[in-house]
Structures are given as structure tokens and as C-alpha cells.
Write a protein that holds these residues in place. Sequence first.
Motif, PDB file in Angstrom:
ATOM      1  N   ARG A  16      -1.077 -13.811   7.115  1.00 55.47           N
ATOM      2  CA  ARG A  16      -2.145 -14.673   6.623  1.00 55.47           C
ATOM      3  C   ARG A  16      -3.513 -13.984   6.655  1.00 55.47           C
ATOM      4  O   ARG A  16      -4.446 -14.418   5.992  1.00 55.47           O
ATOM      5  CB  ARG A  16      -2.192 -15.969   7.428  1.00 55.47           C
ATOM      6  N   GLU A  17      -3.675 -12.916   7.444  1.00 49.58           N
ATOM      7  CA  GLU A  17      -4.945 -12.189   7.485  1.00 49.58           C
ATOM      8  C   GLU A  17      -4.897 -10.905   6.661  1.00 49.58           C
ATOM      9  O   GLU A  17      -5.862 -10.137   6.662  1.00 49.58           O
ATOM     10  CB  GLU A  17      -5.315 -11.858   8.932  1.00 49.58           C
ATOM     11  N   ASN A  18      -3.781 -10.647   6.003  1.00 50.55           N
ATOM     12  CA  ASN A  18      -3.648  -9.421   5.199  1.00 50.55           C
ATOM     13  C   ASN A  18      -4.310  -9.641   3.844  1.00 50.55           C
ATOM     14  O   ASN A  18      -3.813 -10.399   3.016  1.00 50.55           O
ATOM     15  CB  ASN A  18      -2.165  -9.079   5.029  1.00 50.55           C
ATOM     16  N   ARG A  19      -5.422  -8.957   3.586  1.00 52.44           N
ATOM     17  CA  ARG A  19      -6.211  -9.173   2.371  1.00 52.44           C
ATOM     18  C   ARG A  19      -5.842  -8.217   1.244  1.00 52.44           C
ATOM     19  O   ARG A  19      -6.541  -8.158   0.231  1.00 52.44           O
ATOM     20  CB  ARG A  19      -7.703  -9.054   2.695  1.00 52.44           C
ATOM     21  N   ALA A  20      -4.749  -7.465   1.399  1.00 50.04           N
ATOM     22  CA  ALA A  20      -4.331  -6.567   0.330  1.00 50.04           C
ATOM     23  C   ALA A  20      -3.941  -7.363  -0.909  1.00 50.04           C
ATOM     24  O   ALA A  20      -3.395  -8.462  -0.823  1.00 50.04           O
ATOM     25  CB  ALA A  20      -3.145  -5.717   0.787  1.00 50.04           C
ATOM     26  N   VAL A  21      -4.234  -6.813  -2.089  1.00 50.77           N
ATOM     27  CA  VAL A  21      -3.902  -7.484  -3.345  1.00 50.77           C
ATOM     28  C   VAL A  21      -2.393  -7.435  -3.565  1.00 50.77           C
ATOM     29  O   VAL A  21      -1.766  -6.385  -3.464  1.00 50.77           O
ATOM     30  CB  VAL A  21      -4.637  -6.830  -4.528  1.00 50.77           C
ATOM     31  N   ALA A  22      -1.795  -8.584  -3.851  1.00 53.01           N
ATOM     32  CA  ALA A  22      -0.375  -8.657  -4.170  1.00 53.01           C
ATOM     33  C   ALA A  22      -0.140  -8.595  -5.677  1.00 53.01           C
ATOM     34  O   ALA A  22       0.772  -7.920  -6.150  1.00 53.01           O
ATOM     35  CB  ALA A  22       0.237  -9.929  -3.599  1.00 53.01           C
ATOM     36  N   LEU A  23      -0.952  -9.300  -6.433  1.00 51.14           N
ATOM     37  CA  LEU A  23      -0.857  -9.261  -7.889  1.00 51.14           C
ATOM     38  C   LEU A  23      -2.150  -9.782  -8.485  1.00 51.14           C
ATOM     39  O   LEU A  23      -2.949 -10.421  -7.796  1.00 51.14           O
ATOM     40  CB  LEU A  23       0.327 -10.080  -8.404  1.00 51.14           C
TER      41      LEU A  23
END
Length: 372
Positions: free
Chosen positions: A40-47
Motif C-alpha cells: 500500500r506504500e509502494n508508489r511505483a507506477v503499475a500502468l
Amino acid sequence: AILPRVRTPLVTAPAGFAGPPDLAAGFSDEMSLDLIGRIRENRAVALRLEPARQAPRPETMRLKAATYERWEGRSWGRSPRERGPGRVPERFLGFRLVPGDPVGETRIFLEPLGSTGLVLPVETVVLDADLPLVELDTGGAVLLRAAPVRQVEYVALLGPRPVSAALPPAAGDPVLDPAGVTPEIARLAAEWAGEGSDREQAGRLEARFHRELRYSTAFVGRGGADPIGDFLFRSREGHCEYFASAMVLALRARGIPARLVTGFYGAENSFWEEALIVRQSNAHAWVEAFVDGAWEVFDPTPPAGLPGGSPADFLLYARQALDGLVFQWDRYVLGFDFDDQVGLIGALRSAWDRLLEQLLSLIHISEPTRPY
């Protein structure tokens, strides 16, 4: 600044060294009760999505990635590929997933997530993609044969409402498997669901989950032999995997076919371009239940626990700028393959032909008229 961005580390730490587990975790095909709570704290772009026609509102957009049907005590087993070699969507103007006329369209750029699922809005009726190996699982999720290792681009044509490519349940299907339904869960399900149609019972269960239980990530990594029982009758708080898992078991206790679905919820508008950004922190789990002859979405997680966008401030502005640079690098440098080279050569040749034609026409016009 001059070295290409790579997706795997060039230098690794000594064996046994553990980095920050919460940020190292990412969306994948695996489904434990803690996977989404940990990222929930991972701000990496998924799409990212580039809507071309009518699309769902960003703050309520729901994107389906994978489905799970078999409860294994502390985790869910992935829905299998549909019978035999796999059920292939109908090939007609793209891959048709369900009947219906599209009213919207969005282009999607999916980052490698370690998942074989092709993430799509739940309203998708047609998938337009140059992907030769596309299959469906029994829950209607679109699958690739292997997890992508580079950015994948495709177009989703959207209907006016959520749909599912899952087949109707049959006798013996795992969506009716009562494994994990204890007498306590069965009694609670009967109390919360009440009487009435399957749709009415599912709606009451969803509403009671919203009212009676609280969203929290404080119990990520909790142990115990009966995690759903602990969630429902003792702690009475947890993250979305617990809400979705408990509702699936409660629905099955009432004889209503149900499965767990993972994907993403919500998106943020990009300041820099006409695009929507979905991050790993938007990962979410919810429920599909078969009511009144159709598979429908139910989300037992309270509204306060739904993923949301970041506040529009300078940090988000700067983050999106960096995300945009990385996206362009991945798309036009790392993703510049043979087809792109052929396309570029063709474009250059067409431009040269047009330039030559213009030069010849100028020479012809400037030629003096010669008398016979």
C-alpha cells in the motif's frame, strides 16, 4: 545519466541481507492474505491509461488482473486456465471477451509486474492487442502465457457497465467449495444476509462488512491457524484481502457462488499529459458473486480503506515528472524493437519521398518555357 535504465539490479547485496520488505514487494500472481497490504506504500507506477473515448471516472476506476477460487487455509489458489489448453477469446476486431457494443476506449501501458494477468477495466468487452497468446481463466481474467519482462501496450474497448467473461458456475466448481466455512462463519453469514434473493443477500452482506468491521493494515503478517475467524470475531479489523476473503466464504456459506478478484482501484490524473496513472499502492482485492444469472462486483472493504490518489502538491507534481521521463525511456528506448525500427525506416522513407516530390515539382515550375 547516460546508462540505460534496467529493471534488475547490476549489483546485489551479500546473501542473507534483507532490504526494506514493504517497498520490495510488488503486485504478482501470488495471493496471500498480506500481499496487497504490504504494498500500500509502494508508489511505483503499475500502468498508465490514455482514454480516447468515454472512460470510467479515475477515482472509482476498477481494473481486474487475476481471480482466485480455491481457499487454501491462509491463501487463495489461482483460478486455472479454462479447461484443457485454455479458452481463447473470440477473435473479431480484436479479442472479444463478452457480447456488447463499446461506448468507451482507453489505451493501456502495463509495466512488468511479475504477473501473467493482463490488467483491464472491469467494463472491457473487446481487447485490441497484438498479442498472439491470450487466454481466459475460469474467473474471466485475461492471461498471457508468461509474465511480461517489458512494457506491454494494448487497447480496451469498454461497455457502459462492469461485465465478466467468466462462465456460469457448474456443479463441483470451486466457486461453491465450502472449504474454510466454519460453523461460526455460517451462523454469521445467515444473520447478516437474511432472507431474499441472492442479490439481496449479497448486498446485505456487503453493507454489514462496511458497518461492522474496520479497515487497518496494523495486522499485516499476523499468524494463526484461523486468520479469517480471527478477523471476523476477535480483531474485527484488517486490510482488503481479509474483507474480500471473508465475504467469499460468507457467500459460499449461503450457497452463492463467489470468487476473490485482485487488481487495482482508482487512478490519478497526470499533470504533464492526458493520461491516468495507476500505482502499485492502488492494488486492491474484491469479490465477484453469481447473482440473478450474472457475475457481479461486490466490494466489502469500507470506503475509508479503498485506495486513493495522493494529494495534489509539489511532491506529486515532481513524482509525475520523473514517472513521465521513465515511461518515455521505457517506451522509446528500452522498448524500441524490430517492429519499431521497421516503422521508423518506413516513416523516414515516406518523408524522403514527399520531400523529393516537392523538390521535383519546384524544379518543374521554375523551368523556362522553350519555343519549338
